[in-house]
Scaffold this motif. Structure first.
Motif, PDB file in Angstrom:
ATOM      1  N   ILE A 214      -2.826 -40.923 108.561  1.00  0.00           N
ATOM      2  CA  ILE A 214      -1.747 -40.266 107.811  1.00  0.00           C
ATOM      3  C   ILE A 214      -0.541 -41.188 107.814  1.00  0.00           C
ATOM      4  CG2 ILE A 214      -0.224 -38.266 107.652  1.00  0.00           C
ATOM      5  CD1 ILE A 214      -2.285 -36.720 109.347  1.00  0.00           C
ATOM      6  N   LEU A 215      -0.086 -41.582 106.639  1.00  0.00           N
ATOM      7  CA  LEU A 215       1.152 -42.351 106.532  1.00  0.00           C
ATOM      8  C   LEU A 215       2.266 -41.443 106.038  1.00  0.00           C
ATOM      9  CD1 LEU A 215       0.294 -45.905 105.157  1.00  0.00           C
ATOM     10  CD2 LEU A 215       0.655 -45.160 107.514  1.00  0.00           C
ATOM     11  N   ASP A 216       3.278 -41.316 106.852  1.00  0.00           N
ATOM     12  CA  ASP A 216       4.459 -40.512 106.534  1.00  0.00           C
ATOM     13  C   ASP A 216       5.431 -41.408 105.768  1.00  0.00           C
ATOM     14  OD1 ASP A 216       6.982 -39.349 106.569  1.00  0.00           O
ATOM     15  OD2 ASP A 216       6.783 -38.553 108.606  1.00  0.00           O
ATOM     16  N   GLU A 217       5.408 -41.251 104.434  1.00  0.00           N
ATOM     17  CA  GLU A 217       6.324 -42.018 103.575  1.00  0.00           C
ATOM     18  C   GLU A 217       7.436 -41.129 103.032  1.00  0.00           C
ATOM     19  OE1 GLU A 217       6.022 -45.343 101.769  1.00  0.00           O
ATOM     20  OE2 GLU A 217       3.906 -45.890 102.083  1.00  0.00           O
ATOM     21  N   ILE A 218       7.814 -40.143 103.828  1.00  0.00           N
ATOM     22  CA  ILE A 218       8.854 -39.224 103.394  1.00  0.00           C
ATOM     23  C   ILE A 218      10.170 -39.959 103.163  1.00  0.00           C
ATOM     24  CG2 ILE A 218      10.281 -37.310 104.245  1.00  0.00           C
ATOM     25  CD1 ILE A 218       7.524 -36.282 105.485  1.00  0.00           C
ATOM     26  N   GLN A 219      10.462 -40.939 104.002  1.00  0.00           N
ATOM     27  CA  GLN A 219      11.700 -41.710 103.842  1.00  0.00           C
ATOM     28  C   GLN A 219      11.469 -43.042 103.130  1.00  0.00           C
ATOM     29  OE1 GLN A 219      15.517 -43.155 106.590  1.00  0.00           O
ATOM     30  NE2 GLN A 219      14.001 -41.753 107.412  1.00  0.00           N
ATOM     31  N   THR A 220      10.312 -43.658 103.338  1.00  0.00           N
ATOM     32  CA  THR A 220      10.068 -44.983 102.772  1.00  0.00           C
ATOM     33  C   THR A 220       9.567 -44.941 101.337  1.00  0.00           C
ATOM     34  OG1 THR A 220       7.815 -44.975 103.677  1.00  0.00           O
ATOM     35  CG2 THR A 220       9.530 -46.003 105.025  1.00  0.00           C
ATOM     36  N   GLY A 221       9.072 -43.797 100.884  1.00  0.00           N
ATOM     37  CA  GLY A 221       8.423 -43.714  99.583  1.00  0.00           C
ATOM     38  C   GLY A 221       9.384 -43.790  98.405  1.00  0.00           C
ATOM     39  N   PHE A 222       8.810 -43.999  97.230  1.00  0.00           N
ATOM     40  CA  PHE A 222       9.525 -44.009  95.959  1.00  0.00           C
ATOM     41  C   PHE A 222      10.573 -45.117  95.890  1.00  0.00           C
ATOM     42  CE2 PHE A 222       7.574 -39.905  96.336  1.00  0.00           C
ATOM     43  CZ  PHE A 222       6.951 -39.780  95.102  1.00  0.00           C
ATOM     44  N   GLY A 223      10.089 -46.328  96.159  1.00  0.00           N
ATOM     45  CA  GLY A 223      10.872 -47.513  95.872  1.00  0.00           C
ATOM     46  C   GLY A 223      11.820 -47.988  96.936  1.00  0.00           C
ATOM     47  N   ARG A 224      12.054 -47.214  97.955  1.00  0.00           N
ATOM     48  CA  ARG A 224      13.113 -47.510  98.918  1.00  0.00           C
ATOM     49  C   ARG A 224      12.945 -48.871  99.592  1.00  0.00           C
ATOM     50  NH1 ARG A 224      18.125 -46.752  99.636  1.00  0.00           N
ATOM     51  NH2 ARG A 224      17.769 -44.760  98.604  1.00  0.00           N
ATOM     52  N   THR A 225      11.711 -49.285  99.886  1.00  0.00           N
ATOM     53  CA  THR A 225      11.497 -50.516 100.661  1.00  0.00           C
ATOM     54  C   THR A 225      11.200 -51.740  99.796  1.00  0.00           C
ATOM     55  OG1 THR A 225       9.097 -50.254 100.942  1.00  0.00           O
ATOM     56  CG2 THR A 225      10.545 -49.130 102.525  1.00  0.00           C
ATOM     57  N   GLY A 226      11.159 -51.585  98.472  1.00  0.00           N
ATOM     58  CA  GLY A 226      10.869 -52.723  97.606  1.00  0.00           C
ATOM     59  C   GLY A 226       9.527 -52.644  96.919  1.00  0.00           C
ATOM     60  N   HIS A 227       8.683 -51.718  97.307  1.00  0.00           N
ATOM     61  CA  HIS A 227       7.489 -51.322  96.577  1.00  0.00           C
ATOM     62  C   HIS A 227       7.596 -49.829  96.327  1.00  0.00           C
ATOM     63  CE1 HIS A 227       5.014 -54.910  96.388  1.00  0.00           C
ATOM     64  NE2 HIS A 227       5.237 -55.158  97.673  1.00  0.00           N
ATOM     65  N   LEU A 228       6.817 -49.320  95.358  1.00  0.00           N
ATOM     66  CA  LEU A 228       6.874 -47.882  95.111  1.00  0.00           C
ATOM     67  C   LEU A 228       6.555 -47.121  96.393  1.00  0.00           C
ATOM     68  CD1 LEU A 228       7.476 -45.840  92.900  1.00  0.00           C
ATOM     69  CD2 LEU A 228       5.026 -45.809  92.342  1.00  0.00           C
ATOM     70  N   PHE A 229       5.561 -47.640  97.147  1.00  0.00           N
ATOM     71  CA  PHE A 229       5.237 -47.066  98.457  1.00  0.00           C
ATOM     72  C   PHE A 229       5.145 -48.198  99.481  1.00  0.00           C
ATOM     73  CE2 PHE A 229       3.574 -44.165  95.275  1.00  0.00           C
ATOM     74  CZ  PHE A 229       4.303 -43.032  95.613  1.00  0.00           C
ATOM     75  N   ALA A 230       5.606 -47.921 100.686  1.00  0.00           N
ATOM     76  CA  ALA A 230       5.715 -48.980 101.695  1.00  0.00           C
ATOM     77  C   ALA A 230       4.363 -49.497 102.153  1.00  0.00           C
ATOM     78  CB  ALA A 230       6.531 -48.477 102.892  1.00  0.00           C
TER      79      ALA A 230
END
Length: 391
Positions: A214-230
């Protein structure tokens, strides 16, 4: 208003900021006292398009003229849910093709943990020290900070905590483990990025033991880290992906995403193994679909990398701080909590809203809107740099 705030609303700390927001627009919060703040934390990584983006507002208004809540999630066909889930899964790699909508990130993690146990028939779960997955009982059980867990014990049993980024610790994942849950970057733990190759080793160990990742992308998801998903940085694919925060464009929305094969286990033995009343609210889904379109059409993940480069070029030379993170999800690590508090206060007095991460009082969160105009970004960074020179 402040008197009523103090009397009638439950507080989460003894010292809330207590600003009264009159309206918000783009990267700005406008307060009733006449002050303007540059929101450099995006409502804690929620307002990645800034506040009240015109495309999101238009989608909300269009849906308001059609219907609001009509039935508990999953029973009626509602166009905003269907359209957004199709749009989202088309941008995700196989086999992540099935979405279960919730109202928040902690609910998404609750659903993901239940799904893993239901599908595998196993009970043991593995999480990581310094992690943060939410505050409801299940997600708190896999959050790696005892100070927040201790008042609410007993929590879920059979949870093992490992050191984030430790290769040797991964041998703890065995054929009795239902799932491993982790963030690609530990946000509340201080923007901690694991060493290269660690996620591939984690993915390999999970696959070899038939443990769900399980990857929790609640904060990293939707572009935040430089990809759509981290997870795209790491060259891996999770079995279950959890999402929230920026997904709704300012509206409440969460989700867990998996394969149809795995997700089908919630349909039977018994049916309705996981239910929600307001998950996937049609107005939130309409806002989310508009948000995702703006994000992809305006190439905001790529712009997040540029924002991160600007932050590094301006703030990296500081003799008293270090930067870590990826894209527009950065942490400014200072020598002490007292110094971090001074920097936040100086910046606030000069119109830049900052805050520290939940589990690390020395790390200041830097998470501006991905589309922040360059002149406003420069203005905010000048204020932060000036504060660093004053403490």
């Amino acid at each position: 208003m402040k008197t009523d705030f103090a009397r009638h609303l439950a507080w989460t700390s003894d010292h809330p900021l207590g600003f009264e927001v009159e309206w918000a627009e783009g990267p700005f919060l406008f307060l009733t006292n006449g002050n303007r703040l540059i929101d450099f934390i995006s409502g804690i990584a929620v307002s990645s398009l800034g506040h009240r983006h015109p495309s999101v507002l238009r989608a909300i208004r269009d849906q308001l003229d059609k219907h609001l809540h009509v039935m508990v999630y999953g029973e009626f066909i509602q166009a905003p849910q269907v359209q957004f889930s199709k749009h989202l899964t088309n941008l995700l790699p196989a086999p992540l093709d099935c979405v279960y909508f919730t109202m928040s990130g902690t609910e998404a993690n609750e659903g993901a943990l239940k799904l893993a146990k239901k599908y595998t028939g196993r009970n043991r779960m593995i999480a990581f020290e310094q992690s943060y997955h939410g505050d409801t009982h299940g997600s708190l059980s896999v959050t790696g900070r005892s100070i927040y867990q201790d008042p609410f014990r007993p929590l879920l049993p059979d949870v093992t905590f490992l050191t984030f980024g430790d290769f040797d610790a991964l041998t703890e994942i065995d054929d009795q483990t239902a799932c491993v849950i982790t963030e690609p970057i530990q946000g509340e733990g201080g923007m901690r990025v694991p060493p290269p190759g660690w996620f591939k080793a984690l993915r390999s160990q999970c696959s070899s033991t038939e443990t769900l990742l399980i990857l929790d992308e609640i904060q990293t998801g939707f572009g935040r880290t430089g990809h759509l998903f981290a997870f795209e940085h790491e060259g891996i694919i999770p079995d279950i992906l959890t999402l929230a925060k920026a997904m709704g464009g300012g509206m409440p929305l969460g989700a867990f995403v998996s394969s149809t094969k795995i997700m089908d286990s919630l349909r039977r033995d018994p049916p309705l193994s996981h239910v929600t009343t307001f998950g996937g609210h049609p107005v939130s889904c309409a806002a989310a679909d508009a948000t995702l379109r703006v994000m992809t059409e305006e190439k905001l993940p790529e712009r997040a990398r540029w924002v991160g480069d600007q932050i590094r070029s301006k703030l990296q030379p500081s003799p008293i701080s270090t930067l870590r993170g990826r894209g527009a999800m950065m942490g400014l690590d200072l020598p002490s909590t007292a110094i971090a508090e001074q920097v936040v206060k100086i910046c606030l007095d000069q119109g830049v809203l900052l805050g520290w991460t939940l589990h690390s009082g020395t790390v200041i969160r830097l998470a501006p809107p991905l589309n922040i105009p360059q002149n406003i970004l420069d203005e905010a960074l000048d204020v932060i740099l000036g504060a660093l020179h004053l403490v």
